[in-house]
Design a protein around this motif. Structure first.
Motif, mmCIF file in Angstrom:
data_model
loop_
_atom_site.group_PDB
_atom_site.id
_atom_site.type_symbol
_atom_site.label_atom_id
_atom_site.label_comp_id
_atom_site.label_asym_id
_atom_site.label_seq_id
_atom_site.Cartn_x
_atom_site.Cartn_y
_atom_site.Cartn_z
ATOM 1 N N ARG A 383 0.852 -1.187 0.000
ATOM 2 C CA ARG A 383 0.000 0.000 0.000
ATOM 3 C C ARG A 383 0.889 1.239 0.000
ATOM 4 O O ARG A 383 1.743 1.402 0.877
ATOM 5 C CB ARG A 383 -0.901 0.003 1.230
ATOM 6 C CG ARG A 383 -1.864 1.193 1.291
ATOM 7 C CD ARG A 383 -2.621 1.167 2.595
ATOM 8 N NE ARG A 383 -3.515 2.305 2.712
ATOM 9 C CZ ARG A 383 -4.099 2.676 3.853
ATOM 10 N NH1 ARG A 383 -3.863 1.985 4.971
ATOM 11 N NH2 ARG A 383 -4.899 3.712 3.876
ATOM 12 N N ASN A 414 -1.252 -4.323 -5.337
ATOM 13 C CA ASN A 414 -0.787 -3.056 -4.772
ATOM 14 C C ASN A 414 -1.909 -2.020 -4.816
ATOM 15 O O ASN A 414 -2.723 -1.989 -5.744
ATOM 16 C CB ASN A 414 0.422 -2.549 -5.554
ATOM 17 C CG ASN A 414 1.568 -3.546 -5.523
ATOM 18 O OD1 ASN A 414 2.055 -3.898 -4.455
ATOM 19 N ND2 ASN A 414 1.984 -4.024 -6.693
ATOM 20 N N THR A 415 -1.959 -1.164 -3.805
ATOM 21 C CA THR A 415 -2.989 -0.132 -3.727
ATOM 22 C C THR A 415 -2.335 1.228 -3.492
ATOM 23 O O THR A 415 -1.218 1.318 -2.981
ATOM 24 C CB THR A 415 -3.992 -0.427 -2.601
ATOM 25 O OG1 THR A 415 -3.280 -0.519 -1.352
ATOM 26 C CG2 THR A 415 -4.737 -1.732 -2.857
ATOM 27 N N PRO A 420 -9.497 5.493 -4.062
ATOM 28 C CA PRO A 420 -9.002 5.448 -5.441
ATOM 29 C C PRO A 420 -8.666 6.816 -6.017
ATOM 30 O O PRO A 420 -7.851 6.921 -6.930
ATOM 31 C CB PRO A 420 -10.168 4.802 -6.201
ATOM 32 C CG PRO A 420 -10.878 3.983 -5.168
ATOM 33 C CD PRO A 420 -10.767 4.784 -3.901
ATOM 34 N N GLU A 427 0.124 6.968 -9.574
ATOM 35 C CA GLU A 427 0.520 5.670 -9.047
ATOM 36 C C GLU A 427 1.901 5.245 -9.544
ATOM 37 O O GLU A 427 2.752 4.818 -8.749
ATOM 38 C CB GLU A 427 -0.509 4.595 -9.468
ATOM 39 C CG GLU A 427 -1.916 4.846 -8.929
ATOM 40 C CD GLU A 427 -2.794 5.540 -9.957
ATOM 41 O OE1 GLU A 427 -2.229 6.229 -10.847
ATOM 42 O OE2 GLU A 427 -4.029 5.410 -9.885
#
Length: 433
Positions: A383, A414-415, A420, A427
């Motif tokens: 994360r 993966n976050t 969001p 990202e």
């Protein structure tokens, strides 16, 4: 550079020497905390008077054994145990050693000298190092100082309390020198006015196991990054004013495991994992937290023509955390991996894998929380959050085959951000060369 210890005069009242007759108790046998009184009772209870045999001052240049029956032993001023030929001080189980105000006990301190401490107590008969004051307080005395000439020293089942006097850079137990590797096992260090234990100038441990460091005014331990791997199993750190292990930035040039002691590591400065002659692997155990100071960073294979690897694999229940001391975006630099970084292979402990981890609040000077330069780690179930505005979770520069692909990143669990929208468009950015 070797630090100088001050030679301090005793503040112990001369009238106590006059009172050295049968039945008189020494300072420290009345008052003090409950634990100290229990330790004294455990070690025999009845205390002897100060005589020439149990008051120690100046330099000890011949082998000696300090016996429980002759105690308590009194340290007056700065005592040196050393000679060019070498000298060993052996302390019997159950012996009590009391330090007068500002006193210290130093082993192998002078250049070219050797002095070894063998203080091997037992669970039933620990060796006590404590204050001579009737009402002891933190920092009453200085330190037990193990210099390069004390490399083979051993301390087991010892209790060290009320040391660390002389300033916040001091510690109750000090170890100095690259070749110095003492053994410290089953010891308790408490009530230090500074650190519990401090390692200087690349000192490390042959063994450091099953020790407890508690109630220090500073961190329980301060040492260099290349020496953290010498911390063994079973150590606990409790009720210290600064609970983390203080790690000074250095180059980790041999493979090492940083254990999860639950209190985490406070990272200062720049830490490198690299070598020009081998592939050192820094393994970080599941559940460990690395908390970075402002401007601190962790680099793998940063220098040209070096190699290295980071194996940081947590679990869903015990993730590994990389965070900043301020826990705000940009409060530390971030993670950097250079072209000598060992490519990641799932389950291969000799490669670079970050899995089940949290990376947050970095990007202070660079452009991302994780910066990859011709490096291809395996990144899985990580994360990323709290990158500074306009910067990225991951930035990669390299050829198509030398960095992770977008699918490698986006399809491995993966976050990014708390929602969001938090890091949308930030990202992953890559530049192909």
């Amino acid at each position: 550079m070797k630090r100088n210890l001050r030679l301090l005069t005793s503040t112990f009242a001369a009238t106590m020497l006059v009172l050295g007759v049968a039945g008189c108790e020494l300072p420290g046998s009345v008052g003090g905390d409950k634990q100290q009184q229990q330790d004294q009772q455990q070690n025999g209870g009845d205390q002897q008077d100060q005589t020439a045999s149990n008051v120690h001052q100046g330099t000890i240049s011949k082998d000696e054994t300090w016996k429980k029956a002759d105690g308590p032993h009194i340290i007056r001023g700065t005592v040196y145990v050393e000679s060019e030929q070498g000298v060993t001080l052996t302390i019997e189980p159950g012996t009590e050693v009391r330090f007068e105000q500002d006193a210290s006990l130093n082993f192998g301190y002078s250049e070219g000298s050797r002095g070894v401490l063998l203080a091997q107590g037992t669970d039933a008969l620990p060796i006590i190092f404590t204050s001579a004051a009737s009402s002891p307080t933190k920092g009453d005395w200085g330190t037990i100082y193990l210099n390069n000439g004390a490399a083979s020293s051993v301390m087991t089942y010892c209790k060290i309390s009320y040391g660390g006097g002389g300033g916040l850079e001091e510690a109750a137990l000090t170890v100095y020198g690259k070749n110095n590797k003492p053994t410290i096992q089953n010891c308790t260090i408490s009530e230090s006015a500074g650190y519990g234990v401090r390692l200087w100038s690349d000192a490390s441990f042959k063994a450091f196991e099953n020790n407890t460091i508690k109630t220090s005014t500073e961190n329980p331990l301060r040492l260099g990054a290349n020496e953290v791997g010498s911390l063994g199993i079973g150590n606990t750190f409790e009720e210290n004013a600064k609970p983390t292990i203080f790690v000074e930035g250095e180059t980790v040039d041999t493979s090492a495991t940083w254990r999860n002691f639950e209190v985490g590591y406070f990272m200062q400065g720049r830490t490198f994992v690299e070598s020009a002659t081998s592939v050192p692997v820094l393994t970080i155990q599941a559940g460990t937290t690395l908390e970075f100071a402002q401007g601190a960073e962790l680099n793998v294979a940063y220098t040209t023509d070096t190699q290295g690897a980071l194996y940081a694999v947590g679990t869903e229940a015990a993730p590994i955390t990389f965070t900043g001391i301020g826990q705000t975006p940009g409060s530390w630099i971030g993670l950097y991996m250079g072209d000598g970084t060992k490519d990641g292979v799932d389950g291969n402990t000799g490669t670079t894998v970050i899995q089940d981890a949290l990376i947050e609040c970095g990007g202070g000077n660079d452009e991302a929380l994780l910066y990859l330069y011709y490096a291809k780690p395996l990144i899985k179930n990580v994360r990323f959050r709290e990158a500074p505005e306009g910067k990225h979770a991951i930035k990669a520069i390299g050829t198509a085959s030398s960095i992770p692909t977008m699918d490698d990143i986006m399809l491995n669990g993966n976050t990014f951000g708390d929602t969001p929208e938090d890091m949308a468009g930030r990202e992953y950015v890559f530049t192909l060369h």
